[in-house]
Design a protein around this motif. Structure first.
Motif, mmCIF file in Angstrom:
data_model
loop_
_atom_site.group_PDB
_atom_site.id
_atom_site.type_symbol
_atom_site.label_atom_id
_atom_site.label_comp_id
_atom_site.label_asym_id
_atom_site.label_seq_id
_atom_site.Cartn_x
_atom_site.Cartn_y
_atom_site.Cartn_z
ATOM 1 N N ALA A 254 0.521 -1.158 0.098
ATOM 2 C CA ALA A 254 0.114 0.380 0.080
ATOM 3 C C ALA A 254 0.810 1.195 -0.292
ATOM 4 N N ILE A 255 2.075 1.313 1.364
ATOM 5 C CA ILE A 255 2.674 2.676 0.637
ATOM 6 C C ILE A 255 3.614 2.478 -0.289
ATOM 7 N N ALA A 291 3.798 11.408 5.807
ATOM 8 C CA ALA A 291 5.189 11.960 5.609
ATOM 9 C C ALA A 291 5.672 11.687 3.877
ATOM 10 N N LEU A 292 4.910 11.141 2.945
ATOM 11 C CA LEU A 292 5.180 11.288 1.900
ATOM 12 C C LEU A 292 4.628 12.445 0.703
ATOM 13 N N ASN A 293 3.759 12.228 1.572
ATOM 14 C CA ASN A 293 2.591 14.649 1.362
ATOM 15 C C ASN A 293 4.112 14.918 1.079
ATOM 16 N N ASN A 294 4.565 14.960 2.490
ATOM 17 C CA ASN A 294 5.327 16.575 3.209
ATOM 18 C C ASN A 294 6.769 16.205 2.111
ATOM 19 N N VAL A 295 6.825 14.669 1.825
ATOM 20 C CA VAL A 295 8.083 15.307 0.342
ATOM 21 C C VAL A 295 7.883 14.983 -0.612
ATOM 22 N N ARG A 296 7.087 15.181 -0.919
ATOM 23 C CA ARG A 296 6.417 15.722 -2.378
ATOM 24 C C ARG A 296 6.387 16.909 -2.301
ATOM 25 N N ARG A 297 6.248 17.276 -1.295
ATOM 26 C CA ARG A 297 5.230 19.066 -1.449
ATOM 27 C C ARG A 297 6.043 19.614 -1.276
ATOM 28 N N GLU A 303 12.959 11.280 -4.104
ATOM 29 C CA GLU A 303 13.205 9.873 -4.182
ATOM 30 C C GLU A 303 13.092 10.005 -2.485
ATOM 31 N N ALA A 304 12.658 8.797 -1.722
ATOM 32 C CA ALA A 304 13.153 9.301 -0.339
ATOM 33 C C ALA A 304 13.246 7.688 0.436
ATOM 34 N N ALA A 305 13.561 7.167 1.036
ATOM 35 C CA ALA A 305 13.563 5.822 2.366
ATOM 36 C C ALA A 305 13.023 5.812 3.411
ATOM 37 N N LEU A 306 12.150 4.315 3.240
ATOM 38 C CA LEU A 306 11.858 3.831 4.455
ATOM 39 C C LEU A 306 12.288 3.057 5.012
ATOM 40 N N TYR A 307 12.466 2.637 6.533
ATOM 41 C CA TYR A 307 12.966 1.623 7.325
ATOM 42 C C TYR A 307 11.762 1.019 8.471
ATOM 43 N N ILE A 308 11.395 0.153 8.243
ATOM 44 C CA ILE A 308 10.891 -0.571 9.423
ATOM 45 C C ILE A 308 11.718 -1.894 10.219
ATOM 46 N N THR A 309 11.216 -1.661 11.742
ATOM 47 C CA THR A 309 12.247 -2.565 12.448
ATOM 48 C C THR A 309 10.959 -2.786 12.983
ATOM 49 N N VAL A 310 11.006 -4.300 13.301
ATOM 50 C CA VAL A 310 10.044 -4.687 13.967
ATOM 51 C C VAL A 310 10.401 -5.552 15.713
ATOM 52 N N THR A 311 10.662 -5.333 16.139
ATOM 53 C CA THR A 311 10.719 -5.859 17.420
ATOM 54 C C THR A 311 9.776 -6.775 18.533
ATOM 55 N N SER A 312 10.344 -7.606 19.418
ATOM 56 C CA SER A 312 8.725 -8.427 20.141
ATOM 57 C C SER A 312 7.979 -7.110 21.005
ATOM 58 N N LEU A 317 9.492 3.041 12.698
ATOM 59 C CA LEU A 317 9.061 3.580 11.378
ATOM 60 C C LEU A 317 9.818 4.281 10.872
ATOM 61 N N VAL A 318 10.700 4.379 9.805
ATOM 62 C CA VAL A 318 12.184 6.125 9.486
ATOM 63 C C VAL A 318 11.635 6.198 7.949
ATOM 64 N N ILE A 319 11.030 7.593 7.971
ATOM 65 C CA ILE A 319 10.945 7.857 6.645
ATOM 66 C C ILE A 319 12.492 9.430 7.064
ATOM 67 N N ARG A 320 12.523 9.098 4.975
ATOM 68 C CA ARG A 320 13.718 9.869 5.244
ATOM 69 C C ARG A 320 14.380 9.862 3.588
ATOM 70 N N ASP A 321 14.154 11.739 3.929
ATOM 71 C CA ASP A 321 14.767 12.023 2.253
ATOM 72 C C ASP A 321 15.821 13.421 2.406
ATOM 73 N N GLU A 322 16.244 13.566 1.103
ATOM 74 C CA GLU A 322 17.835 14.107 1.681
ATOM 75 C C GLU A 322 16.928 15.629 0.371
ATOM 76 N N GLY A 323 16.446 16.556 0.983
ATOM 77 C CA GLY A 323 15.308 17.483 0.276
ATOM 78 C C GLY A 323 16.063 18.812 0.399
ATOM 79 N N ARG A 324 14.843 19.688 0.672
ATOM 80 C CA ARG A 324 15.871 21.323 1.339
ATOM 81 C C ARG A 324 15.560 20.871 2.813
ATOM 82 N N GLY A 325 14.732 20.426 4.080
ATOM 83 C CA GLY A 325 15.019 20.552 5.207
ATOM 84 C C GLY A 325 14.250 21.365 5.866
#
Length: 371
Positions: A254-255, A291-297, A303-312, A317-325
């Protein structure tokens, strides 16, 4: 019929009326527990909710002695205990006396305050049919064992509480279903009206470009076409948010589909098994959308990177871009609507949101949810 039988019936009727009036589970349980303690020989009580994984949460307590209330009920929340263990093992079927409670003993041994003669308690599961929610514990000063009559009364109250919890949960499910239907209706209306009108404007602008030789007019039509195309993309994103497609195929799919619709290239890294309750899954999806809307706008990159880490215990969830900041003034509590929405969604399921950003060096959004 004995006088105390009449009294007990009266208490049960009052509690039943209270449970039918309240709408919020925690406030309903607290009100019912206060009423129960005031009308019986029981003096203090507390309620644990216990999830499918056996994790317990203290949600309600009334009239606790100083030792048990010490540091936000530290000793009631920490360590193991017989009643929770029996509940997890499905061995706690009815109201029972607890011979010894490790949590109460730990509080007394620590000498952190007066325990007011509370050394033992009775316990009963909260359930409706086969669906279980947690346990209700009650205690009295200098009481090691409660009578069968007192335990029977405790069971009656627990039964009413369990039924009320089930009723409230069913009501919330019905409300959520109604909300989904309304979202679908709104999405259809937007698609059939506004979306089609914007598409017509795009075609008209394109035709206008072809029909004129005036360079200024051409540029005007091109600007109209460009702005309308942006509006179409925004509208499709809004429709997709109202009625997401692809979530039935999994969160990641979906994402990815949503990022593709926004014209973003998304790099995905996953650690752990992605099997979440529906509420957690939708929260993660909605947060990723925003978060992706914010990247686009705002980021100025595609481009963006998404990281999902699941523990017990939790999900990161991390979404990272190299844009304006961007830079947020730490002295103000005002956030953009998008960031505030992300923060509110995470908080609604007991999680938290944070972000790191610097002008010219991009943005990193971090979401942590309990699991």
């Amino acid at each position: 019929m004995r006088d105390n039988d009449h009294s007990n019936i009266g208490i049960l009727k009052e509690i039943a009326e209270l449970l039918n009036e309240e709408t919020e589970i925690v406030s309903m349980l607290k009100g019912a527990l206060v009423k129960f303690l005031n009308g019986t020989n029981f003096e203090t009580g507390w309620i644990f909710f216990i999830d499918e994984k056996g994790r317990s949460e203290l949600v309600v307590h009334v009239n606790l002695p100083e030792a048990l209330e010490y540091k936000n009920c530290h000793y009631l929340k920490k360590g193991g205990c017989w009643c929770v263990s029996r509940y997890r093992n499905e061995e706690l079927k009815k109201a029972s006396n607890i011979i010894e409670c490790q949590r109460i003993e730990s509080a007394i041994t620590a000498n952190v305050g007066d325990h007011e003669g509370i050394t033992h308690h009775a316990t009963v599961p909260l359930q409706s049919g086969q669906e279980r929610f947690g346990i209700l514990n009650v205690a009295s000063k200098d009481t090691v064992r409660f009578s069968e009559e007192e335990l029977a009364l405790l069971e009656s109250v627990a039964f009413q509480m369990g039924s009320a919890i089930k009723r409230i949960l069913l009501t919330k499910q019905e409300q959520e279903m109604a909300l989904v239907k309304e979202r679908n209706r709104l999405a259809r209306d937007l698609h059939d009206s506004v979306n089609q009108l914007l598409f017509s404007v795009t075609l008209t602008a394109r035709a206008g470009i072809e029909m004129t030789n005036d360079s200024d007019v051409k540029e005007t039509f091109k600007e109209i076409q460009h702005l309308t195309q942006d509006a179409l993309t925004e509208m499709r994103a809004l429709i997709w948010q109202l009625r997401p497609k692809g979530l039935e195929n999994g969160l990641l799919e979906a994402i990815k589909v949503y990022a593709e619709m926004l014209g973003l290239k998304l790099h995905v890294t996953v650690s752990g098994v992605l099997q979440f309750p529906s509420r957690i899954e939708e929260t993660l999806f909605r947060v990723a959308q925003e978060a992706l809307n914010n990247v686009r706008r705002h980021a100025g990159v595609l481009e963006a990177a998404l990281y999902i880490t699941v523990t017990s215990t939790d999900i990161l969830l991390v979404i990272r871009d190299e844009g304006r900041g961007f830079v947020i003034d730490n002295n103000t509590k005002l956030l953009s609507i998008g960031l505030q929405s992300i923060k509110d969604r995470a908080k609604s399921v007991g999680g938290k949101a944070d972000w790191v950003s610097e002008i010219g060096k991009g943005t990193e959004l971090l979401i942590r949810l309990p699991y």
